[in-house]
Scaffold this active site. Structure first.
Site, PDB file in Angstrom:
ATOM      1  N   ASP A   6      -2.186  -0.426   5.840  1.00 35.31           N
ATOM      2  CA  ASP A   6      -2.520   0.149   7.143  1.00 35.31           C
ATOM      3  C   ASP A   6      -4.014   0.337   7.388  1.00 35.31           C
ATOM      4  O   ASP A   6      -4.415   0.635   8.502  1.00 35.31           O
ATOM      5  CB  ASP A   6      -1.866   1.526   7.292  1.00 35.31           C
ATOM      6  N   ASP A  46      -0.320   5.106   0.730  1.00 31.31           N
ATOM      7  CA  ASP A  46      -0.633   6.082   1.779  1.00 31.31           C
ATOM      8  C   ASP A  46      -0.522   5.470   3.171  1.00 31.31           C
ATOM      9  O   ASP A  46      -1.155   4.463   3.477  1.00 31.31           O
ATOM     10  CB  ASP A  46      -2.051   6.642   1.584  1.00 31.31           C
ATOM     11  N   ASP A  57       0.852  -1.178   0.000  1.00 35.46           N
ATOM     12  CA  ASP A  57       0.000   0.000   0.000  1.00 35.46           C
ATOM     13  C   ASP A  57       0.899   1.243   0.000  1.00 35.46           C
ATOM     14  O   ASP A  57       2.054   1.177   0.429  1.00 35.46           O
ATOM     15  CB  ASP A  57      -0.876  -0.057   1.260  1.00 35.46           C
ATOM     16  N   SER A  90      -9.807   7.288   6.362  1.00 33.34           N
ATOM     17  CA  SER A  90      -9.530   8.011   7.603  1.00 33.34           C
ATOM     18  C   SER A  90      -9.983   9.470   7.518  1.00 33.34           C
ATOM     19  O   SER A  90     -10.474  10.022   8.489  1.00 33.34           O
ATOM     20  CB  SER A  90      -8.047   7.914   7.957  1.00 33.34           C
TER      21      SER A  90
HETATM   22 MG    MG Z   1      -2.997   3.214   3.348  1.00 33.21          MG
END
Ligand code: MG
Length: 246
Positions: free
Chosen positions: A207, A9, A7, A172
């Protein structure tokens, strides 16, 4: 062979989006013999920028599993076969929905819900919403399969979009709108192509909740941060992978 999906970001990239933070780990994985495959919500144009910075020539997965981009000649032609389409120097296998369809659905709802997204924002507004440097913001605006909602005045648009067949993912900070796909669906297809050539041991690091479908389809999953996934091992930063992979 060993292959790792990474991933971008908050996994390979920090707050400043610079390729410097990820350079060391990507090079170390390549030197250890891994095939490194980026699998991110970022666009093709953004990922081309990072692939160039990190000297990667492997396939990559764009816009949250919306398409697999395979550089021309990477696989023998009998393996990619007739699946997918040719676009510039790539063989592209698509899972998501064309951007134009997502864009027109959002344009219909924008006034009612006070929506702001790439398609109805100026470059300056995109920089303000995302914190991306101008050059990267311009690459993020080259969307092919998804939109990102930066701002909304009211909720309720989610149900309307889902009723029209779109998938709405809460991130997020922002909300992502894509077709009926995810990072795992595209990864499974790509793993299938590799395994036509040789056995593959697969890894992934990410994440966020949008990485969970990816964790479900690999042999070894690593989750950066504090979220929990039944199969993934928690690590505090992506560099830790080198310590646990032998
Ligand atoms: Mg990410």
């Amino acid at each position: 062979m060993r292959l790792i999906f990474l991933d971008l970001d908050k996994t390979l990239l920090g707050e400043d989006y610079s390729p410097e933070s990820g350079r060391k780990i990507v090079r170390a994985l390549v030197e250890t013999g891994f095939e490194v495959v980026l699998n991110s919500s970022k666009t093709r144009a953004e990922q081309e920028y990072y692939r160039k910075a990190w000297n990667l020539s492997s396939p990559f997965i764009v816009e949250n599993g919306s398409a697999v981009y395979i550089p021309e000649g990477y696989f023998p032609s009998d393996i990619v076969g007739n699946s997918g389409i040719k676009r510039e120097d790539y063989h592209v296998i698509e899972f998501g929905m064309p951007y134009s369809e997502i864009r027109s659905a959002l344009d219909e709802l924008a006034g009612k819900y006070g929506l702001k997204y790439y398609g109805n924002s100026s470059l300056e507004e995109v920089v303000g919403f995302t914190g991306l440097p101008g050059g990267l913001a311009r690459l993020a605006m080259k969307r092919e399969y998804s939109e990102t909602l930066f701002r909304w005045e009211r909720r309720g648009f989610e149900a309307e979009l889902e009723a029209e067949g779109f998938r709405v993912l809460q991130g997020s900070r922002f909300i992502n709108v894509i077709g009926e796909t995810d990072k795992g669906k595209a990864a499974r297809e790509l793993l299938g192509l590799y395994s036509l050539m040789e056995p593959v041991e697969s890894f992934a690091a990410g994440d966020g909740p949008n990485d969970f479908p990816l964790f479900d389809v690999v042999d070894h999953a690593y989750l950066v941060g504090d979220l929990r996934h039944p199969k993934a091992k928690n690590i505090s930063s992506v560099e830790e992978i080198l310590g646990v992979i032998k």
